[in-house]
Enzyme design. Structure first.
Site, PDB file in Angstrom:
ATOM      1  N   PHE A  11      25.910  46.189  34.883  1.00 35.89           N
ATOM      2  CA  PHE A  11      24.577  45.707  34.504  1.00 35.89           C
ATOM      3  C   PHE A  11      23.626  46.884  34.224  1.00 35.89           C
ATOM      4  O   PHE A  11      23.116  47.031  33.114  1.00 35.89           O
ATOM      5  CB  PHE A  11      24.086  44.784  35.627  1.00 35.89           C
ATOM      6  CG  PHE A  11      22.625  44.584  35.697  1.00 35.89           C
ATOM      7  CD1 PHE A  11      21.929  44.077  34.605  1.00 35.89           C
ATOM      8  CD2 PHE A  11      21.925  44.878  36.861  1.00 35.89           C
ATOM      9  CE1 PHE A  11      20.557  43.868  34.669  1.00 35.89           C
ATOM     10  CE2 PHE A  11      20.567  44.675  36.938  1.00 35.89           C
ATOM     11  CZ  PHE A  11      19.877  44.180  35.842  1.00 35.89           C
ATOM     12  N   ASP A  31      34.717  52.940  33.210  1.00 36.36           N
ATOM     13  CA  ASP A  31      34.500  51.733  34.020  1.00 36.36           C
ATOM     14  C   ASP A  31      35.838  51.023  34.195  1.00 36.36           C
ATOM     15  O   ASP A  31      36.602  50.885  33.239  1.00 36.36           O
ATOM     16  CB  ASP A  31      33.511  50.811  33.293  1.00 36.36           C
ATOM     17  CG  ASP A  31      32.883  49.774  34.225  1.00 36.36           C
ATOM     18  OD1 ASP A  31      31.641  49.710  34.258  1.00 36.36           O
ATOM     19  OD2 ASP A  31      33.620  49.033  34.907  1.00 36.36           O
ATOM     20  N   ASN A  32      36.107  50.566  35.405  1.00 39.30           N
ATOM     21  CA  ASN A  32      37.384  49.854  35.618  1.00 39.30           C
ATOM     22  C   ASN A  32      37.212  48.330  35.547  1.00 39.30           C
ATOM     23  O   ASN A  32      38.128  47.582  35.863  1.00 39.30           O
ATOM     24  CB  ASN A  32      38.034  50.258  36.956  1.00 39.30           C
ATOM     25  CG  ASN A  32      37.228  49.798  38.153  1.00 39.30           C
ATOM     26  OD1 ASN A  32      36.154  49.230  38.015  1.00 39.30           O
ATOM     27  ND2 ASN A  32      37.758  50.042  39.340  1.00 39.30           N
ATOM     28  N   GLY A  36      31.957  45.273  36.471  1.00 36.55           N
ATOM     29  CA  GLY A  36      31.375  45.365  35.134  1.00 36.55           C
ATOM     30  C   GLY A  36      32.105  44.429  34.184  1.00 36.55           C
ATOM     31  O   GLY A  36      33.071  43.771  34.570  1.00 36.55           O
ATOM     32  N   THR A  95      35.641  52.448  47.898  1.00 38.88           N
ATOM     33  CA  THR A  95      35.152  52.693  46.538  1.00 38.88           C
ATOM     34  C   THR A  95      33.932  53.604  46.555  1.00 38.88           C
ATOM     35  O   THR A  95      33.836  54.567  45.790  1.00 38.88           O
ATOM     36  CB  THR A  95      34.744  51.350  45.868  1.00 38.88           C
ATOM     37  OG1 THR A  95      35.834  50.467  45.959  1.00 38.88           O
ATOM     38  CG2 THR A  95      34.332  51.538  44.428  1.00 38.88           C
ATOM     39  N   ALA A 117      23.492  57.100  41.955  1.00 34.17           N
ATOM     40  CA  ALA A 117      22.738  55.883  42.260  1.00 34.17           C
ATOM     41  C   ALA A 117      22.974  55.498  43.715  1.00 34.17           C
ATOM     42  O   ALA A 117      24.088  55.195  44.119  1.00 34.17           O
ATOM     43  CB  ALA A 117      23.170  54.750  41.351  1.00 34.17           C
ATOM     44  N   TYR A 149      27.566  48.974  53.570  1.00 33.06           N
ATOM     45  CA  TYR A 149      27.112  49.365  52.228  1.00 33.06           C
ATOM     46  C   TYR A 149      26.094  50.503  52.322  1.00 33.06           C
ATOM     47  O   TYR A 149      26.243  51.540  51.671  1.00 33.06           O
ATOM     48  CB  TYR A 149      26.517  48.138  51.522  1.00 33.06           C
ATOM     49  CG  TYR A 149      25.971  48.424  50.155  1.00 33.06           C
ATOM     50  CD1 TYR A 149      26.733  49.100  49.201  1.00 33.06           C
ATOM     51  CD2 TYR A 149      24.686  48.020  49.795  1.00 33.06           C
ATOM     52  CE1 TYR A 149      26.219  49.359  47.940  1.00 33.06           C
ATOM     53  CE2 TYR A 149      24.179  48.270  48.543  1.00 33.06           C
ATOM     54  CZ  TYR A 149      24.941  48.942  47.611  1.00 33.06           C
ATOM     55  OH  TYR A 149      24.439  49.195  46.368  1.00 33.06           O
ATOM     56  N   LYS A 153      26.650  54.439  51.141  1.00 33.59           N
ATOM     57  CA  LYS A 153      25.740  55.098  50.194  1.00 33.59           C
ATOM     58  C   LYS A 153      25.056  56.306  50.841  1.00 33.59           C
ATOM     59  O   LYS A 153      24.741  57.291  50.168  1.00 33.59           O
ATOM     60  CB  LYS A 153      24.703  54.092  49.684  1.00 33.59           C
ATOM     61  CG  LYS A 153      25.282  53.120  48.669  1.00 33.59           C
ATOM     62  CD  LYS A 153      25.645  53.873  47.402  1.00 33.59           C
ATOM     63  CE  LYS A 153      26.088  52.977  46.284  1.00 33.59           C
ATOM     64  NZ  LYS A 153      26.306  53.728  45.040  1.00 33.59           N
TER      65      LYS A 153
END
Ligand code: UDP
Length: 320
Positions: A11, A31-32, A36, A95, A117, A149, A153
């Protein structure tokens, strides 16, 4: 400029690709398609300055080659969405941590600028709003998977800042606050696409908890402009920036607004968090960004407010 965007078919990545191509940059997407979608970038394919590879950032020889052929890396590839995180914690942690690790490792070989990000989720349950980049972070216990999460990050942020400090790899970290707009899918739990889809289908609009929790939504176009401005500002290197919009709305009020704007007859129902996510799920009551830092450096100001965002998202879902 030649820019590699990991997660570029997502996105945010697809909107960033568009903005960079409009500036005349050359864009390379990796991108895998885990979250996405090829549909997000189909319209960009005819542009000779647009290139894409469907593969994972963990394909290191490929990643190294792409990094070598570009000037800047924007690392967006990650597991996102509270629903996905709660349902697939192993995948989320692996990931987010491993992906960033390999991106930084290969970018470091040629000292390419990396924009990472991160997320407003890192502020966790802090009640010290608005959240400033230097504020303390308040996370819940490790038994509650939501916090994995934020933690994954934060490891990314620590690692990126360590590369800058120890190895002089130029990095910039952005913490995105509830970024919304056309092309965002409700599949991974995000509230606005879910409410809009429900309102248009005449299905119940599902408010989790009692609806008094609030969020500040930022239009994806504003987020992308902020990222591009930071990439072009040498003084941004080695720093963390919030990217958001300070306007706050409760989730209950958001449901009512979407129902009204979509002209929907859907009932608004509340669902306990335990049922919506998992037993013992913790939500944050408010999440508001302090955007003074990015404003001072690159004159960032959000330009698209909630009603306009909702108009665009409703129009997008009607077209689908
Ligand atoms: N939410 C909701 N109904 C939904 C999806 C989400 O009430 O169908 C709530 C969610 O519990 C949270 C807020 O909306 O309080 C924002 O959720 P989202 O997953 O979009 O982002 P978050 O801020 O949790 O990362």
């Amino acid at each position: 400029m030649r820019v590699l965007i990991t997660g570029g078919a997502g996105f945010v990545g697809s909107h960033l690709s568009e903005a960079l191509l409009e500036r005349g940059d050359e864009v390379f997407v990796l991108d895998n398609l885990s979250t996405g979608s090829i549909d997000n970038i189909t319209h960009l394919k005819p542009n000779p300055k647009f290139h894409y590879t469907i593969d994972s950032v963990t394909n290191e020889p490929l990643l190294a080659e792409l990094i070598d052929s570009t000037d800047v890396v924007v690392h967006l590839a990650a597991a996102v969405g509270v629903k996905l995180i709660v349902e697939a914690p192993v995948h989320t942690i692996e990931t987010n941590v491993h992906g960033t690790e390999v991106v930084l490792k290969h970018a470091n070989k040629k000292k390419k600028l990396v924009l990472i990000a991160s997320t407003s989720e890192v502020y966790g349950k802090s009640v010290n709003v608005p959240f400033h980049e230097d504020a303390d972070l308040v996370l819940g216990p490790t038994a509650k998977h939501r916090w994995a999460y934020a933690c994954s990050k934060l490891i990314d942020e620590f690692l990126a800042l360590a590369y800058w400090k120890e190895r002089k790899l130029p990095v910039i970290i952005v913490r995105l606050f509830n970024t919304v707009g056309p092309r965002q899918t409700g599949q991974y739990g995000m509230v606005i696409p879910n409410f809009v889809r429900q309102a248009l289908a005449g299905q119940p609009i599902t408010v989790f908890g009692d609806g008094t929790q609030s969020r500040s939504f930022t239009y994806v176009g504003d987020v992308v402009k902020a990222m591009v401005a930071l990439m072009n500002e040498p003084r941004a290197v080695g720093q963390v920036f919030n990217i958001g919009n300070g306007t706050e709305i409760t989730i209950g009020a958001l449901a009512a607004r979407i129902k009204e704007m979509a002209g929907s007859a859907s009932p608004i129902v509340t669902i306990p968090y335990d049922q919506a996510y998992e037993s013992g799920f913790e939500d944050m009551p408010r999440r508001v960004p302090d955007i003074s830092k990015i404003h001072a450096l690159v004159n960032y100001r959000p330009t698209v407010e909630l009603d306009e965002i909702l108009t665009r998202v409703i129009a997008y879902f009607r077209e689908q």
